[in-house]
Design a protein around this motif. Sequence first.
Motif, PDB file in Angstrom:
ATOM      1  N   THR A  14       0.805 -50.772  49.427  1.00 14.43           N
ATOM      2  CA  THR A  14       1.719 -51.802  48.928  1.00 14.43           C
ATOM      3  C   THR A  14       2.025 -52.835  50.007  1.00 14.43           C
ATOM      4  OG1 THR A  14       2.701 -50.192  47.424  1.00 14.43           O
ATOM      5  CG2 THR A  14       3.952 -52.204  47.841  1.00 14.43           C
ATOM      6  N   ILE A  17      -1.075 -55.046  50.608  1.00 13.98           N
ATOM      7  CA  ILE A  17      -1.341 -55.972  49.493  1.00 13.98           C
ATOM      8  C   ILE A  17      -0.357 -57.135  49.513  1.00 13.98           C
ATOM      9  CG2 ILE A  17      -1.236 -56.199  46.971  1.00 13.98           C
ATOM     10  CD1 ILE A  17      -2.506 -53.359  46.863  1.00 13.98           C
ATOM     11  N   ILE A  18       0.933 -56.849  49.739  1.00 13.97           N
ATOM     12  CA  ILE A  18       1.923 -57.930  49.796  1.00 13.97           C
ATOM     13  C   ILE A  18       1.624 -58.853  50.979  1.00 13.97           C
ATOM     14  CG2 ILE A  18       4.369 -58.462  50.181  1.00 13.97           C
ATOM     15  CD1 ILE A  18       5.003 -55.876  48.620  1.00 13.97           C
ATOM     16  N   PHE A  20      -1.264 -59.395  52.370  1.00  8.20           N
ATOM     17  CA  PHE A  20      -2.471 -60.161  52.061  1.00  8.20           C
ATOM     18  C   PHE A  20      -2.152 -61.339  51.143  1.00  8.20           C
ATOM     19  CE2 PHE A  20      -6.252 -60.900  49.386  1.00  8.20           C
ATOM     20  CZ  PHE A  20      -7.119 -61.326  50.378  1.00  8.20           C
ATOM     21  N   ILE A  21      -1.292 -61.118  50.165  1.00  7.06           N
ATOM     22  CA  ILE A  21      -0.886 -62.216  49.277  1.00  7.06           C
ATOM     23  C   ILE A  21      -0.175 -63.302  50.088  1.00  7.06           C
ATOM     24  CG2 ILE A  21       0.671 -62.833  47.374  1.00  7.06           C
ATOM     25  CD1 ILE A  21      -0.062 -60.051  46.155  1.00  7.06           C
ATOM     26  N   GLY A  22       0.695 -62.873  50.999  1.00  9.04           N
ATOM     27  CA  GLY A  22       1.377 -63.844  51.857  1.00  9.04           C
ATOM     28  C   GLY A  22       0.407 -64.630  52.713  1.00  9.04           C
ATOM     29  N   CYS A  24      -2.690 -65.311  51.945  1.00  3.24           N
ATOM     30  CA  CYS A  24      -3.376 -66.255  51.047  1.00  3.24           C
ATOM     31  C   CYS A  24      -2.490 -67.460  50.737  1.00  3.24           C
ATOM     32  CB  CYS A  24      -3.792 -65.555  49.756  1.00  3.24           C
ATOM     33  SG  CYS A  24      -5.102 -64.335  49.988  1.00  3.24           S
ATOM     34  N   VAL A  25      -1.203 -67.216  50.498  1.00  3.39           N
ATOM     35  CA  VAL A  25      -0.268 -68.313  50.228  1.00  3.39           C
ATOM     36  C   VAL A  25      -0.180 -69.235  51.440  1.00  3.39           C
ATOM     37  CG1 VAL A  25       2.176 -68.855  49.833  1.00  3.39           C
ATOM     38  CG2 VAL A  25       1.062 -67.061  48.495  1.00  3.39           C
ATOM     39  N   GLY A  41       4.754 -68.471  52.881  1.00  3.09           N
ATOM     40  CA  GLY A  41       3.685 -67.474  52.982  1.00  3.09           C
ATOM     41  C   GLY A  41       3.891 -66.527  54.148  1.00  3.09           C
ATOM     42  N   ILE A  44       6.437 -64.037  53.264  1.00  2.42           N
ATOM     43  CA  ILE A  44       5.877 -63.002  52.387  1.00  2.42           C
ATOM     44  C   ILE A  44       5.114 -61.964  53.207  1.00  2.42           C
ATOM     45  CG2 ILE A  44       4.247 -62.560  50.496  1.00  2.42           C
ATOM     46  CD1 ILE A  44       5.018 -65.343  49.390  1.00  2.42           C
ATOM     47  N   VAL A  45       4.416 -62.400  54.245  1.00  2.00           N
ATOM     48  CA  VAL A  45       3.720 -61.455  55.128  1.00  2.00           C
ATOM     49  C   VAL A  45       4.725 -60.484  55.742  1.00  2.00           C
ATOM     50  CG1 VAL A  45       2.418 -61.239  57.275  1.00  2.00           C
ATOM     51  CG2 VAL A  45       1.789 -62.988  55.622  1.00  2.00           C
ATOM     52  N   GLY A  48       6.000 -57.947  53.314  1.00  2.00           N
ATOM     53  CA  GLY A  48       5.081 -56.827  53.125  1.00  2.00           C
ATOM     54  C   GLY A  48       5.335 -55.721  54.135  1.00  2.00           C
TER      55      GLY A  48
END
Length: 75
Positions: A14, A17-18, A20-22, A24-25, A41, A44-45, A48
């Motif tokens: 989890t 993944i969070i 990684f999304i950060g 990407c953002v 972004g 968000i990292v 995570g």
Amino acid sequence: MAGTDHGHTPAAWTGVIIAFIGFCVASAFTVMASPVGFWVGIAIVFLGGIVGWMMKKAGLGQDAPREAQRRQPQH
């Protein structure tokens, strides 16, 4: 490390993944030259990492190995 099943927990998956999304953002907003979106972004990292740590504290992560468990038997 492969013998210890390192990182194969819901908390680890989890958190990664969070993060990684950060990533990407932050990357997308870097290309769009938007500093505010980039910092969102990055936040968000870090989120995570915090979520992964909280899930580990809630019992969904792997406990740290004790010294006796770290020693490999000698043949």
